[in-house]
Design a protein around this motif. Structure first.
Motif, PDB file in Angstrom:
ATOM      1  N   ALA A 254       0.800  -1.223   0.000  1.00  0.00           N
ATOM      2  CA  ALA A 254       0.000   0.000   0.000  1.00  0.00           C
ATOM      3  C   ALA A 254       0.831   1.271   0.000  1.00  0.00           C
ATOM      4  CB  ALA A 254      -0.940  -0.001   1.200  1.00  0.00           C
ATOM      5  N   THR A 255       2.051   1.222   0.560  1.00  0.00           N
ATOM      6  CA  THR A 255       2.823   2.453   0.731  1.00  0.00           C
ATOM      7  C   THR A 255       4.269   2.280   0.294  1.00  0.00           C
ATOM      8  OG1 THR A 255       3.545   1.915   2.991  1.00  0.00           O
ATOM      9  CG2 THR A 255       1.403   3.025   2.749  1.00  0.00           C
ATOM     10  N   LYS A 256       4.925   3.412   0.051  1.00  0.00           N
ATOM     11  CA  LYS A 256       6.344   3.404  -0.297  1.00  0.00           C
ATOM     12  C   LYS A 256       7.173   2.827   0.846  1.00  0.00           C
ATOM     13  CE  LYS A 256       5.597   7.707  -2.900  1.00  0.00           C
ATOM     14  NZ  LYS A 256       4.212   7.909  -2.429  1.00  0.00           N
ATOM     15  N   HIS A 257       6.821   3.176   2.073  1.00  0.00           N
ATOM     16  CA  HIS A 257       7.550   2.665   3.232  1.00  0.00           C
ATOM     17  C   HIS A 257       7.459   1.140   3.299  1.00  0.00           C
ATOM     18  CE1 HIS A 257       9.188   2.476   7.289  1.00  0.00           C
ATOM     19  NE2 HIS A 257       8.116   1.800   7.677  1.00  0.00           N
ATOM     20  N   ALA A 258       6.255   0.605   3.075  1.00  0.00           N
ATOM     21  CA  ALA A 258       6.089  -0.850   3.104  1.00  0.00           C
ATOM     22  C   ALA A 258       6.927  -1.514   2.019  1.00  0.00           C
ATOM     23  CB  ALA A 258       4.617  -1.208   2.942  1.00  0.00           C
ATOM     24  N   HIS A 277       8.763   2.258  -6.311  1.00  0.00           N
ATOM     25  CA  HIS A 277       7.741   3.237  -5.949  1.00  0.00           C
ATOM     26  C   HIS A 277       8.133   4.600  -6.497  1.00  0.00           C
ATOM     27  CE1 HIS A 277      10.506   4.679  -2.856  1.00  0.00           C
ATOM     28  NE2 HIS A 277      10.638   3.433  -2.432  1.00  0.00           N
ATOM     29  N   THR A 303       4.397  -0.380  -5.168  1.00  0.00           N
ATOM     30  CA  THR A 303       3.121   0.296  -4.956  1.00  0.00           C
ATOM     31  C   THR A 303       2.305   0.182  -6.243  1.00  0.00           C
ATOM     32  OG1 THR A 303       4.033   2.404  -5.695  1.00  0.00           O
ATOM     33  CG2 THR A 303       4.158   1.912  -3.333  1.00  0.00           C
ATOM     34  N   ASP A 322      -0.775  -6.208   0.321  1.00  0.00           N
ATOM     35  CA  ASP A 322      -1.880  -5.361   0.793  1.00  0.00           C
ATOM     36  C   ASP A 322      -2.941  -5.347  -0.292  1.00  0.00           C
ATOM     37  OD1 ASP A 322      -0.810  -4.323   3.284  1.00  0.00           O
ATOM     38  OD2 ASP A 322       0.565  -3.117   2.075  1.00  0.00           O
ATOM     39  N   ARG A 325      -6.920  -0.231  -2.932  1.00  0.00           N
ATOM     40  CA  ARG A 325      -8.018   0.602  -2.445  1.00  0.00           C
ATOM     41  C   ARG A 325      -9.314   0.343  -3.196  1.00  0.00           C
ATOM     42  NH1 ARG A 325      -9.578   6.115  -3.791  1.00  0.00           N
ATOM     43  NH2 ARG A 325     -10.708   7.058  -2.063  1.00  0.00           N
ATOM     44  N   GLY A 396      -8.065   4.461   3.079  1.00  0.00           N
ATOM     45  CA  GLY A 396      -7.468   3.307   2.409  1.00  0.00           C
ATOM     46  C   GLY A 396      -8.465   2.232   2.089  1.00  0.00           C
TER      47      GLY A 396
END
Length: 425
Positions: A254-258, A277, A303, A322, A325, A396
């Motif tokens: 779901a995210t760049k961090h993940a 990402h 992502t 993940d 959305r 989300g």
């Protein structure tokens, strides 16, 4: 039906055969004759159905047959795409399909993430066909490096995405720079209501093409859903990669961090993995794609940027680490596998809190995916009743059928800009 029967010139038919296009797909059969005639087209077909060739082949023919009297090249065809990777992919398709033309078009591929100066230098001699992301195209317009007042054909590729992520305002500015009289082509695998509204405003008596999935055209993608606690998904992914011996896996987060965290954990476990990402530099992104295509990487953790931009031949597995959305994004994600007649696998991790989301996705697809459990990774968490929601809580989640407030604002902005562009002399 064959490509010659669609009205294409021999040079384009020959080039199509050289890149592996022998029999036109349903979207190509319907779209190519209409585009050759100069008709507006609204094309809806699943990912991997051949949409890029459906517009690039006939537009190359229209360019080849158009009179050219000016010494400086004027942009004849403008293709707008939402991501850098898709821009590079579409530009390469135009290049490969034009190799047999007596006179070859000058093709410019323009996107951000790189210095603007080389692209400005490259445009000094003009360009016949431009494939661009909206932001970089506007930068070049602001620098007077390109003019769009002679554009004969506009293509919105992945049209629904171009009205998402804040693109609507940029799209309105681009439309205002175009001539009022032109051919308009919208192509996508999914159409949101905002796209339908813009199409109604911009397209003139379009041919509407909706290629229904049939046993002959639907991608051969098997789906699996594995129940697992959210905190054990990385361990499960590592286990499956090793146990199933998957040569290449595209895992969506779901995210760049993940993306960074999951890729790092996989590398520490001895698996060749890299994140992908929007915060990565263009050089790094290009290297990741090249290494993945060459099988130097086993896993790319991405992502949704990759759901529209990466075209990897014979990609066997896509994993929804993940859930996306929206159901539309789910379609684009799993469409990265099962391409060009290959069999693919789309696997989704279902944590307790995401079960309701996945049921909405299943409903939109019209199917039910049996839930599985893997020995040693059986979930222990249970879903809890959701608290009173706020905009942050629902950001989300899965989008409903009704357009959100943001969707309505984007559509309104695009329509207002389109109206100004259409009213221009």
């Amino acid at each position: 039906m064959s490509f010659p029967t669609l009205g294409l010139m021999p040079a384009l038919v020959q080039a199509a055969g050289e890149v592996g296009y022998f029999d036109p797909t349903p979207i190509q059969q319907a779209a190519i004759p209409a585009v050759v005639r100069g008709q507006d087209v609204l094309g809806l077909a699943q990912t991997g159905s051949g949409k890029t060739a459906a517009f690039s082949l006939p537009l190359l023919q229209r360019w080849a047959q158009a009179p050219r009297h000016r010494s400086r090249r004027a942009v004849h065809t403008l293709v707008l795409v939402p991501t850098r990777e898709l821009a590079a992919q579409v530009g390469e398709t135009f290049r490969l399909l034009s190799v047999r033309l007596h006179e070859r078009p000058r093709i410019a591929v323009l996107f951000g993430g790189l210095s603007i100066n080389p692209q400005m230098m490259g445009l000094r001699g003009g360009a016949d066909i431009v494939v661009a992301t909206p932001g970089r195209l506007l930068d070049l317009l602001d620098h007077n490096a390109i003019r769009l007042d002679a554009v004969q054909a506009l293509v919105l590729d992945e049209a629904d995405r171009l009205l998402d992520l804040g693109f609507a305002k940029e799209l309105g500015r681009v439309l205002a720079a175009l001539p009022a009289r032109r051919q308009n082509l919208f192509f996508s695998a999914t159409f949101a209501q905002a796209v339908e509204a813009l199409a109604t405003q911009l397209l003139h008596e379009p041919l509407r093409i909706e290629v229904e999935a049939t046993p002959e055209t639907v991608p051969d993608i098997a789906q699996r859903a594995i129940e697992v606690d959210a905190g054990r998904r990385t361990q499960l992914l590592r286990h499956l990669v090793n146990e199933e011996k998957w040569p290449r896996v595209l895992a969506f987060v779901a995210t760049k961090h993940a993306a960074e965290v999951v890729a790092d954990k996989l590398r520490k476990a001895g698996i060749e993995a890299e994140p992908f990402h929007g915060m990565l530099g263009q050089g790094k992104r290009s290297q990741v794609v090249a290494d993945f295509k060459a099988s130097r990487l086993q896993v790319v953790v991405a992502t949704d940027l990759a759901a529209r931009g990466i075209d990897i031949a014979q990609l066997p597995v896509v994993v929804n680490y993940d859930l996306p959305r929206s159901a539309g994004d789910f379609v684009h994600r799993i469409g990265r596998t099962g391409r060009a007649g290959e069999r693919g696998l789309a696997l989704s991790f279902i944590a307790a809190e995401s079960e309701a989301h996945f049921r909405v996705i299943e409903k939109r697809q019209g199917l039910r995916v049996p839930r599985e459990r893997i020995a040693g990774f059986e979930p222990v968490e249970v879903a809890t009743a959701p608290p009173a929601t706020s905009p942050e809580d629902t950001a989300g989640g899965i989008k409903g059928r009704r357009p959100s407030k943001k969707d309505k604002l984007r559509a309104a902005a695009a329509l207002e800009a389109a109206g100004r562009a259409g009213a221009a002399p």
